[in-house]
Design an enzyme around this catalytic site. Structure first.
Site, short mmCIF file in Angstrom:
data_model
loop_
_atom_site.label_atom_id
_atom_site.label_comp_id
_atom_site.label_asym_id
_atom_site.label_seq_id
_atom_site.Cartn_x
_atom_site.Cartn_y
_atom_site.Cartn_z
N TYR A 116 0.86 -1.19 0.00
CA TYR A 116 0.00 0.00 0.00
C TYR A 116 0.90 1.23 0.00
O TYR A 116 1.80 1.34 0.84
CB TYR A 116 -0.90 0.00 1.24
CG TYR A 116 -1.82 1.19 1.33
CD1 TYR A 116 -2.95 1.28 0.50
CD2 TYR A 116 -1.58 2.23 2.22
CE1 TYR A 116 -3.81 2.37 0.57
CE2 TYR A 116 -2.43 3.33 2.30
CZ TYR A 116 -3.54 3.39 1.47
OH TYR A 116 -4.38 4.48 1.54
N ASP B 101 9.40 2.60 0.05
CA ASP B 101 8.35 3.33 0.75
C ASP B 101 8.48 2.99 2.23
O ASP B 101 8.01 1.95 2.69
CB ASP B 101 6.97 2.92 0.19
CG ASP B 101 5.85 3.66 0.90
OD1 ASP B 101 6.13 4.42 1.86
OD2 ASP B 101 4.68 3.47 0.51
N LYS C 91 4.35 9.39 8.63
CA LYS C 91 4.04 8.88 9.97
C LYS C 91 5.00 9.40 11.06
O LYS C 91 4.83 10.51 11.55
CB LYS C 91 3.98 7.35 9.94
CG LYS C 91 2.84 6.88 8.98
CD LYS C 91 2.36 5.49 9.24
CE LYS C 91 1.48 4.97 8.12
NZ LYS C 91 0.11 4.73 8.46
N1 PMP Z 1 2.85 4.12 2.31
C1 PMP Z 1 2.75 3.21 3.29
C2 PMP Z 1 3.74 2.09 3.37
C3 PMP Z 1 1.71 3.31 4.23
O1 PMP Z 1 1.59 2.39 5.20
C4 PMP Z 1 0.79 4.38 4.12
C5 PMP Z 1 -0.36 4.56 5.10
N2 PMP Z 1 -0.60 3.59 6.00
C6 PMP Z 1 0.95 5.29 3.08
C7 PMP Z 1 2.00 5.14 2.20
C8 PMP Z 1 0.02 6.44 2.93
O2 PMP Z 1 0.24 7.35 3.95
P1 PMP Z 1 -0.90 8.40 4.37
O3 PMP Z 1 -1.99 7.60 4.99
O4 PMP Z 1 -0.19 9.32 5.31
O5 PMP Z 1 -1.34 9.08 3.12
#
Ligand code: PMP
Length: 418
Positions: free
Chosen positions: A139, A232, A260
């Site tokens: 994701y 990521d 985060k």
């Molecule tokens: N990349 C990863 C690996 C994530 O876990 C998340 C959200 N859980 C995102 C991107 C997207 O981040 P956001 O919810 O701050 O848009």
């Protein structure tokens, strides 16, 4: 008003009653939180939960740590949005650069979604290629290029490939299974791929670890085919070590996306990488990126204060020990077939399956049993994610007494479920 009354109103106001889908997975309705402190959240219904969701990852110090709160309050006195740079962005960027080996230059944005969207555009602009390769069940946020075979709530709600993503865009996204280097080799050989993007440790289909040589193989293959490698690290950055997954596994990508933890619980995202790549963002280069709230002072100060605590190392010692003890206890207590995947302060349990090494395995796990486990724990006052396709997190606030209390509750729940 209690949670049930608030929920009745929310359903009139928001699609599915919520503003981010996983929140509606708590049944029969989400509990509404009044406040959080340390390892605990307190609901408007007067209940107290030990929190293992931790805002889905950012709160590695637990809820509202004094050291971070004090700095935010001081900054509030000075103001919170100026539309022009502040020294704080320099301070946070320098901190990130000192810990994340591949981060020479940085662009701050406001979420992980924005970070991966900008990073993918950057990779396309830099390589002058349009295709990307991602892994099923990874994701990367809620934008079009990421919502093909996506994990997290996209899987939970059966929209791994979302409605509304144009066919033209889907055709630019190639997919492989995690840990399948042969697939990556074939795709890179046969297509002009701008970038391979992945979560170096999957945290959005439960936790799934990279096998020996998978990350190394990706690094080699992307070099061979002149494709960029994006890690990521929105979840893993500053979590599985202060230098993220890249320091833990010692494999260094061209671009890293962060989010985060680096915002200490406030909205943030970042694209970091080699200077010659990052310099392609506007105004230095021709890959457009902008944002009213980019590098906003509150997210910056919360991030700085959080990383300052992490530099003292004790948060990792406590959070990692908490996860280790819980995993050991779960292994001891669970008599039914299961797998627990674990690294640092993140883990997830899969019931009814011996091994989970990719998204297909994760989807074969007994999700209903996991939900039952979550629901029973919730009744006992322990909050783990309401979805199989998320991660259980621990924090620096999950000290021995909290863990001992959790283990008592686990024993009760597992005794009843076994
Ligand atoms: N990349 C990863 C690996 C994530 O876990 C998340 C959200 N859980 C995102 C991107 C997207 O981040 P956001 O919810 O701050 O848009």
């Amino acid at each position: 008003m209690n949670s049930e009354e608030l929920w009745a109103q929310a359903k009139q106001l928001f699609a599915g009653g919520v503003n981010s889908p996983v929140r509606a997975a708590v049944k029969p309705f989400p509990f509404y939180v009044e406040r959080g402190k340390g390892a605990y959240i307190y609901t408007v219904d007067g209940k107290k939960f030990i929190d293992y969701v931790l805002g889905y990852g950012p709160l590695i110090l637990g809820h509202s740590p004094e050291s971070v709160k004090r700095r935010i309050v001081e900054q509030l006195e000075r103001g919170w949005l100026f539309g022009t740079p502040s020294e704080l962005e320099i301070e946070l960027a320098r901190k990130i650069r000192s810990h994340i080996p591949s981060a020479q230059k940085i662009r701050f944005v406001n979420s992980g979604t924005e970070a991966t969207m900008a990073a993918i555009r950057l990779a396309r602009g830099y390589t002058k290629r349009s295709k990307i390769l991602k892994f099923s069940g990874n994701y990367h946020g809620a934008h079009d290029y990421a919502l093909v075979e996506a994990g997290s709530a996209a899987t939970e709600y059966n929209v791994a490939t979302s409605d509304g993503v144009p066919m033209e865009i889907m055709k630019t996204v190639e997919i492989c299974e995690f840990n399948d280097l042969d697939c990556v080799d074939k795709k890179l050989r046969n297509e002009d791929i701008a970038t391979v993007i992945l979560e170096p440790v999957m945290g959005n289909a439960g936790v799934i670890l990279p096998e020996k040589d998978f990350l190394f193989g990706l690094r080699e293959l992307t070099k061979t085919y002149n494709s960029l490698l994006i890690f990521d690290e929105v979840i893993t950055g500053f979590r599985i070590s202060i230098g993220g997954a890249q320091s833990y596994y010692q494999i260094y990508p061209d671009i890293t996306t962060l989010g985060k933890i680096i915002g200490g619980g406030f909205p943030i995202g970042a694209v970091a990488g080699k200077a010659e790549i990052i310099d392609n963002f506007t105004p230095a280069g021709k890959v457009f990126n902008a944002g009213t709230f980019n590098a906003n002072p509150i997210s910056m100060i919360a991030g700085i204060a959080t990383i300052e605590e992490l530099e003292k190392e004790y948060p990792y010692i406590i959070a990692n020990q908490a996860a280790k003890t819980l995993v050991e206890e779960l292994e001891r207590l669970l008599k039914t077939k299961h797998t627990i995947n674990h690294v640092g302060s993140m883990f997830q349990i899969f019931f009814g399956i011996d091994e989970v090494r990719n998204y297909s395995d994760a989807k074969r796990a007994d999700k209903e049993y996991y939900i039952k486990f979550h629901e029973r724990l919730l009744k006992e006052g322990v909050f783990i994610p309401p979805s199989q396709y998320e991660t259980i997190f621990t924090s620096a606030a999950h000290k021995d007494d909290v863990i001992a209390d959790t283990i008592d509750k686990l024993m009760k729940v597992i005794g009843e479920l076994n």
